[in-house]
Scaffold this motif. Structure first.
Motif, PDB file in Angstrom:
ATOM      1  N   ALA A  88      17.112 -32.012  66.260  1.00 31.49           N
ATOM      2  CA  ALA A  88      17.753 -30.991  67.105  1.00 31.49           C
ATOM      3  C   ALA A  88      18.995 -31.573  67.788  1.00 31.49           C
ATOM      4  N   ILE A  89      18.905 -32.816  68.229  1.00 31.91           N
ATOM      5  CA  ILE A  89      20.042 -33.478  68.870  1.00 31.91           C
ATOM      6  C   ILE A  89      21.164 -33.695  67.861  1.00 31.91           C
ATOM      7  N   LEU A  90      20.809 -34.116  66.662  1.00 28.23           N
ATOM      8  CA  LEU A  90      21.799 -34.289  65.598  1.00 28.23           C
ATOM      9  C   LEU A  90      22.461 -32.955  65.246  1.00 28.23           C
ATOM     10  N   ASN A  91      21.664 -31.892  65.158  1.00 29.46           N
ATOM     11  CA  ASN A  91      22.216 -30.558  64.875  1.00 29.46           C
ATOM     12  C   ASN A  91      23.218 -30.151  65.952  1.00 29.46           C
ATOM     13  N   ALA A  92      22.852 -30.360  67.212  1.00 32.69           N
ATOM     14  CA  ALA A  92      23.741 -29.997  68.318  1.00 32.69           C
ATOM     15  C   ALA A  92      25.026 -30.816  68.258  1.00 32.69           C
ATOM     16  N   GLU A  93      24.906 -32.112  68.000  1.00 33.61           N
ATOM     17  CA  GLU A  93      26.089 -32.971  67.908  1.00 33.61           C
ATOM     18  C   GLU A  93      27.032 -32.470  66.819  1.00 33.61           C
ATOM     19  N   GLU A  94      26.501 -32.174  65.633  1.00 38.64           N
ATOM     20  CA  GLU A  94      27.328 -31.702  64.520  1.00 38.64           C
ATOM     21  C   GLU A  94      28.020 -30.390  64.859  1.00 38.64           C
ATOM     22  N   GLN A  95      27.296 -29.467  65.488  1.00 39.36           N
ATOM     23  CA  GLN A  95      27.879 -28.172  65.827  1.00 39.36           C
ATOM     24  C   GLN A  95      28.988 -28.305  66.869  1.00 39.36           C
ATOM     25  N   ILE A  96      28.766 -29.145  67.863  1.00 30.97           N
ATOM     26  CA  ILE A  96      29.784 -29.325  68.906  1.00 30.97           C
ATOM     27  C   ILE A  96      31.016 -30.004  68.329  1.00 30.97           C
ATOM     28  N   LEU A  97      30.822 -31.036  67.521  1.00 29.27           N
ATOM     29  CA  LEU A  97      31.969 -31.712  66.902  1.00 29.27           C
ATOM     30  C   LEU A  97      32.761 -30.741  66.027  1.00 29.27           C
ATOM     31  N   GLN A  98      32.045 -29.904  65.292  1.00 33.37           N
ATOM     32  CA  GLN A  98      32.712 -28.896  64.447  1.00 33.37           C
ATOM     33  C   GLN A  98      33.493 -27.895  65.296  1.00 33.37           C
ATOM     34  N   SER A  99      32.904 -27.457  66.397  1.00 33.90           N
ATOM     35  CA  SER A  99      33.560 -26.456  67.242  1.00 33.90           C
ATOM     36  C   SER A  99      34.782 -27.015  67.957  1.00 33.90           C
ATOM     37  N   GLN A 100      34.849 -28.332  68.129  1.00 35.90           N
ATOM     38  CA  GLN A 100      35.980 -28.963  68.814  1.00 35.90           C
ATOM     39  C   GLN A 100      37.151 -29.252  67.884  1.00 35.90           C
ATOM     40  N   ALA A 101      36.901 -29.204  66.592  1.00 33.33           N
ATOM     41  CA  ALA A 101      37.952 -29.532  65.625  1.00 33.33           C
ATOM     42  C   ALA A 101      39.155 -28.611  65.818  1.00 33.33           C
ATOM     43  N   GLY A 102      40.321 -29.208  65.953  1.00 35.35           N
ATOM     44  CA  GLY A 102      41.556 -28.452  66.089  1.00 35.35           C
ATOM     45  C   GLY A 102      41.854 -27.952  67.492  1.00 35.35           C
ATOM     46  N   LEU A 103      40.951 -28.176  68.437  1.00 37.37           N
ATOM     47  CA  LEU A 103      41.187 -27.755  69.820  1.00 37.37           C
ATOM     48  C   LEU A 103      41.867 -28.877  70.601  1.00 37.37           C
ATOM     49  N   ASN A 104      42.694 -28.506  71.523  1.00 40.29           N
ATOM     50  CA  ASN A 104      43.381 -29.481  72.370  1.00 40.29           C
ATOM     51  C   ASN A 104      42.631 -29.593  73.696  1.00 40.29           C
ATOM     52  N   LEU A 105      41.488 -30.260  73.670  1.00 44.02           N
ATOM     53  CA  LEU A 105      40.656 -30.423  74.861  1.00 44.02           C
ATOM     54  C   LEU A 105      40.997 -31.718  75.573  1.00 44.02           C
ATOM     55  N   PRO A 106      40.824 -31.754  76.897  1.00 43.76           N
ATOM     56  CA  PRO A 106      40.957 -33.030  77.600  1.00 43.76           C
ATOM     57  C   PRO A 106      39.920 -34.016  77.050  1.00 43.76           C
ATOM     58  N   LEU A 107      40.225 -35.289  77.075  1.00 39.81           N
ATOM     59  CA  LEU A 107      39.302 -36.291  76.530  1.00 39.81           C
ATOM     60  C   LEU A 107      37.915 -36.204  77.152  1.00 39.81           C
ATOM     61  N   SER A 108      37.850 -35.905  78.440  1.00 40.30           N
ATOM     62  CA  SER A 108      36.556 -35.840  79.119  1.00 40.30           C
ATOM     63  C   SER A 108      35.708 -34.657  78.644  1.00 40.30           C
ATOM     64  N   GLU A 109      36.302 -33.697  77.942  1.00 43.13           N
ATOM     65  CA  GLU A 109      35.570 -32.547  77.418  1.00 43.13           C
ATOM     66  C   GLU A 109      35.308 -32.657  75.925  1.00 43.13           C
ATOM     67  N   GLN A 110      35.683 -33.777  75.324  1.00 44.85           N
ATOM     68  CA  GLN A 110      35.477 -33.991  73.890  1.00 44.85           C
ATOM     69  C   GLN A 110      34.239 -34.854  73.664  1.00 44.85           C
ATOM     70  N   LEU A 111      33.349 -34.365  72.840  1.00 46.31           N
ATOM     71  CA  LEU A 111      32.160 -35.135  72.494  1.00 46.31           C
ATOM     72  C   LEU A 111      32.507 -36.171  71.437  1.00 46.31           C
ATOM     73  N   VAL A 112      32.023 -37.384  71.625  1.00 46.76           N
ATOM     74  CA  VAL A 112      32.144 -38.424  70.609  1.00 46.76           C
ATOM     75  C   VAL A 112      30.809 -38.586  69.897  1.00 46.76           C
ATOM     76  N   ARG A 113      29.729 -38.662  70.696  1.00 49.38           N
ATOM     77  CA  ARG A 113      28.416 -38.802  70.065  1.00 49.38           C
ATOM     78  C   ARG A 113      27.296 -38.533  71.048  1.00 49.38           C
ATOM     79  N   LEU A 114      26.140 -38.131  70.498  1.00 47.93           N
ATOM     80  CA  LEU A 114      24.902 -37.952  71.241  1.00 47.93           C
ATOM     81  C   LEU A 114      23.856 -38.890  70.659  1.00 47.93           C
TER      82      LEU A 114
END
Length: 146
Positions: A88-114
């Motif tokens: 479940a944690i891996l699924n969430a990590e993959e979905q969040i990383l996918q949703s962040q692709a191409g977005l210009n988010l501040p570094l503190s709002e970007q997920l690197v890993r869970l």
């Protein structure tokens, strides 16, 4: 990194307690905008605790953590439940990383890993304690107690 701790009863459909909304509402119940690592934290919690198929606007969204612990835990099933939690944690990590692709988010709002730090079941209270390390793009160490 940020440490998230989510406690919820075994064999229940929804997490217990109001701690999961901290950061979104003040003590009067009024909503407020959050940003930085708190926004990322809320996103991780939301995705982890959402069951796939339950969000009308994003039917594929959801890590499925509640379902991973829904069935009663016995000595024979504890390892399977822990593996389900890790998935479940891996699924969430993959979905969040996918949703962040191409977005210009501040570094503190970007997920690197869970990473799952802990997944323990208390027979006494019939609850799971799941602790997750979250590394944000700013690479700073963040500590949060939920």
């Amino acid at each position: 990194m940020i440490s998230l701790q989510v406690l919820f009863p075994d064999n229940r459909d929804k997490p217990s307690g109001s701690k999961l909304t901290r950061g979104l509402f003040n003590s009067m119940g009024n909503s407020r905008v959050i940003s930085g690592v708190r926004a990322l934290e809320q996103n991780v919690i939301k995705v982890l605790l959402t069951e796939p198929g339950t969000d009308t606007f994003s039917p594929t969204l959801g890590g499925g953590l509640p379902a991973a612990t829904k069935k009663p835990a016995t000595e024979d099933t504890l390892q399977t439940r822990r593996a389900n939690i890790a998935q479940a944690i891996l699924n969430a990590e993959e979905q969040i990383l996918q949703s962040q692709a191409g977005l210009n988010l501040p570094l503190s709002e970007q997920l690197v890993r869970l990473d799952m730090e802990q997944a323990d079941f208390s027979r006494e209270t019939q609850t799971w304690t799941v602790r997750i390390r979250m590394l944000a793009g700013d690479k700073n160490v963040h500590k949060v107690l939920l």
